[in-house]
Design an enzyme around this catalytic site. Structure first.
Site, mmCIF file in Angstrom:
data_model
loop_
_atom_site.group_PDB
_atom_site.id
_atom_site.type_symbol
_atom_site.label_atom_id
_atom_site.label_comp_id
_atom_site.label_asym_id
_atom_site.label_seq_id
_atom_site.Cartn_x
_atom_site.Cartn_y
_atom_site.Cartn_z
ATOM 1 N N PRO D 69 0.775 -1.248 0.000
ATOM 2 C CA PRO D 69 0.000 0.000 0.000
ATOM 3 C C PRO D 69 0.808 1.301 0.000
ATOM 4 O O PRO D 69 0.253 2.323 -0.385
ATOM 5 C CB PRO D 69 -0.848 -0.104 1.278
ATOM 6 C CG PRO D 69 -0.270 -1.200 2.082
ATOM 7 C CD PRO D 69 0.558 -2.064 1.192
ATOM 8 N N LYS D 174 3.190 6.779 -13.840
ATOM 9 C CA LYS D 174 1.888 6.649 -13.188
ATOM 10 C C LYS D 174 1.511 7.912 -12.435
ATOM 11 O O LYS D 174 0.383 8.399 -12.512
ATOM 12 C CB LYS D 174 1.890 5.472 -12.210
ATOM 13 C CG LYS D 174 0.596 5.454 -11.416
ATOM 14 C CD LYS D 174 0.181 4.143 -10.873
ATOM 15 C CE LYS D 174 -1.197 4.309 -10.221
ATOM 16 N NZ LYS D 174 -1.527 3.214 -9.342
ATOM 17 N N LYS D 249 -3.757 10.007 -2.149
ATOM 18 C CA LYS D 249 -2.462 9.368 -1.924
ATOM 19 C C LYS D 249 -1.529 9.581 -3.117
ATOM 20 O O LYS D 249 -0.374 9.984 -2.967
ATOM 21 C CB LYS D 249 -2.650 7.861 -1.684
ATOM 22 C CG LYS D 249 -1.348 7.102 -1.458
ATOM 23 C CD LYS D 249 -1.450 5.632 -1.883
ATOM 24 C CE LYS D 249 -0.080 5.077 -2.201
ATOM 25 N NZ LYS D 249 -0.121 3.779 -2.885
#
Lengths: 301, 301, 301, 301
Positions: D69, D174, D249
């Site tokens: 994560p 990304k 995030k």
């Protein structure tokens, strides 16, 4: 005086140099290290011991002050191959006056604790002038019982030593202050610029702001508009003072802390971007109040 | 006292009502108008003449004060079908205390000049409490020779009457102050919130900011964090004070002025957006310092 | 062809000139006016009637197209002392192709309606090249029954004529599109710049974005990074294209519309400020994709 | 099939679970580890070996995929006390599909190199649905010679495997895409919201944007306005899709990368703040297109 035990000092740059000299003046035997050997020479002449590495300093002094430019430097000096923690003595007091990410301060404190040493963060405000004059402000984070021991040393270099709380809170206090400072400086520049465009005299506008709810340190003590105040960087083509790159660095730390704690800081984040753009557009070495100039139309247009 | 000539007053809302009453207290015969007839009743009981339109007021008084909610209202009251300028007497003194676009103030001044009257803008700071107590601050723009005549009336309602320059500069001063106020309030909220998340005690952080370069009116006089100060809206669930919608309105005026003068105001513009979002999210009626609450995590999460 | 009734055209600037010529080409007798008489000369040679004022145009033509630089110009041309509405004939069709505040379009429509004329807003997208080639896009707001009459004229100048709704929605559509365009252009510049700094090849990054969810017109059709695409302003030192001042103007209109409707537009507002800063820093005449260059470090640093 | 050598898989969460299953489907013997033992159970039933630590995985497999994560988790799994690098075999191929700070990817690659292993970053786009269907997109950074070896495994889980350059560029690609995505999504929400307030029909406005320069993935494929498109989260009360916390995030990673490389990202940074505010105001679990709803006036007002 003769009985004073030695104090280590690592990082003899623009700030570290005058700070360490103030320790010498107060009669402390000083043991120094800097990554650039020439930075140590001056101290050799003053009778200080010069060492080969942070680890060497730790071997010879059980109180050490560090003054370093950034988080990675601090990590290297404390936890690197020849870092302080490689040879630190149990019970040593390690005071880091660098301005770095409070999360890194906490990491270093934990690593120090594992070796039986005590780490405190004690970043300063006040700049090179205050460092020379010995009237810096120190914002100190760490175990409260050690605060007095730290204060003994820090008062040789500063006139104001404030206990902020657990490790990292010294950094936190400095970062929060500087973020608010950047925001109100840019806000002052915008308000002054807009007022001037709308026909107001800059001195009069500053006077009105300063007696109203727009009042702030940037408007009443460090006004960014040339001609409004004397003795401030805006009166001297934005030379001296607190450089735009340094402000951009501190805002970067605020940004990282805010991201890590998931705290929304919409204006702090925009202030960071504005100082980044200024660095990219030739304002890197000017005082941070030059944002007034950055936001004005260029004269050549 | 008996010899005082009548003064017209148009706009008897939250602010206009206590302002007009202070004129009555100072012995001025007052001639009133409001778009809501019931707002005039109270003044009838106080002996004021109630009229049917702004034009009627202009027929009976050669000094008129207006206190209206927005630029379109001001345009209507001055230049509308039954507006002041339809029947204004030559040499009349027209003082607009509304907070509106300075460009509109200039338009109205020109229109007034065409009829031989003098228009001044004189927006206030201080809120309803100050209006009642008669200690508003007036920022006045217009022909300097008329300033004393205006001041005679304005001192009945305020303790501070500042001459700012040509027409529109009163508005400009108010708009610039409030833009800087909004920016430093949001900045204070962000800095306090970030500091708390990083482990600082809010009272201590406020103290540190207030003795440092982050100091501003929002941090030292009107701190937005509950528990830091007493007697401010943050101590009372953000009730009272200066409403978020009013701040959003003033920031909208700053935005329009900045757009018209092509002045970059990156933080002022962001502050405007934040107060707009707050209005959309249920904070419209709270004091503008509630931005601290808006930026915090909701407790229910 | 001979039976075509004359069409008025007011505003013969960079855009108006080729647009009016396309009407001439389609066989319409054209009656022209421009505030600069020399702008009309060319049309005299083409057989057009040159007049002395917008009112004169309205006297001689019952279909009029206007192409003006800003809201105040449009107000003056329609409602000024010698404006169209002073002499407009009942039933006239007035089409404004200027890009202005939609609230002003509504005002003008109301004023036109009071004289028995019909006003439509029909701003264009496509620039000078498309104006010459006759393939502009028109976004049209106004009474739907009149759309076909407007379309007859507009198809002489454009390849795409879209009905948007009531008066002002043509402006609204253009403003919204250009606000989103500015936001995605700046976003593309930021993403490309960040990617390059992180070690990505610009062409590869553009390819990845264009096959992913970051894809937008600014990344796939008008990429701002020199070397990524050919035939776009970034391949030609940001010359030609859509100038930064024009983008700043449209974002100013978006800002005013958002302020008037109390709509939060946090990124639109920031995009406006960035284009304002670019205008102040020497980018005024460059294509708006030069924001990529603005955000990069200056080479001389 | 029988000859396939085992593949390690660490991190069996929402994404890792279906990814690892796709490896099993393609006939790879899989050796798994997850910090929550229950996450491994399902794989035991599928015939996978379950281990006690990342180091155990490294002992038994010389190709390992990790799906974790955050940056700290990745550091722990690779360089922690029982981390992969403690027992990794020389020549092993380590593929990290987590989305983390590219600077951390570089650190891990260096640490892996010191043990004789090869590390590649290969973050994905596509979400849980694509993970199940085996049509994720992988953006891969690392030594080019190893790309084919990585591709062999990644094509079992994705339909699109793109080589981006040296280590960290997979993350960079990304992060840059998602930053641009966030910016254009918020921009689309602002433009749609403003257009609706100005009287445009949302479907018509979307159509106009999509044939103009405002076109972007967020406007033409994932429109945030309920009623404009079917089969997207906005048609389903913003459920499913890509959660606001995940976007916040990724924007935090973009922010940290931009701060570290001193790249100005004014809109990226503001987008980050907006998603942070949304998390604080109850939107954490909604799809990130819910920013349209966040910016609208609440119905209860």
């Amino acid at each position: 005086m003769a009985s004073k035990t030695p104090v280590g000092f690592i990082g003899l740059g623009n700030m570290g140099n005058p700070m360490a000299k103030n320790l010498v003046k107060h009669g402390y035997p000083v043991i120094v290290y800097d990554v650039f050997p020439e930075a140590c020479k001056e101290f050799q002449d003053l009778g200080a011991q010069v060492t080969e590495s942070p680890a060497d300093v730790a071997e010879r002094a059980d109180r050490i002050i560090t003054m370093l430019p950034s988080s990675p430097h601090a990590k290297e000096v404390y936890t690197g191959r020849n870092g302080i923690l490689k040879k630190v003595k149990k019970g040593s007091l390690l005071i880091d006056s660098s301005t770095i990410d409070p999360a890194v301060s906490k990491e270093l404190a934990k690593a120090a604790e594992n070796t039986g040493a005590v780490f405190m963060d004690a970043p300063v405000s006040g700049g090179v002038g205050a460092a020379r004059a010995g009237n810096l402000t120190f914002m100190v984070g760490g175990v409260e019982q050690e605060f007095n021991a730290a204060k003994e040393l820090l008062t040789c270099m500063g006139s104001n030593v404030v206990y902020c709380g657990e490790v990292g809170t010294g950094q936190a206090a400095k970062i929060c202050n500087n973020m608010l400072l950047a925001i109100s400086m840019i806000g002052t520049a915008e308000a002054m610029n807009l007022g001037i465009r709308l026909g107001l005299d800059p001195k009069l506008l500053a006077k009105i702001l300063n007696m109203s709810s727009g009042r702030c340190w940037s408007s009443d003590t460090y006004n960014p508009v040339p001609g409004v105040m004397e003795g401030v960087p805006s009166a001297n083509n934005y030379q001296g003072g607190f450089g735009t790159t340094l402000m951009a660095k501190d805002l970067g730390l605020a940004q990282i802390s805010a991201t890590n704690t998931k705290t929304p800081v919409p204006l702090g984040s925009q202030a960071h971007q504005i100082y980044r753009m200024m660095c990219a557009k030739g304002y890197a070495m000017k005082d941070f109040s030059a944002v007034f100039q950055f936001l004005r139309e260029e004269e050549s247009l």
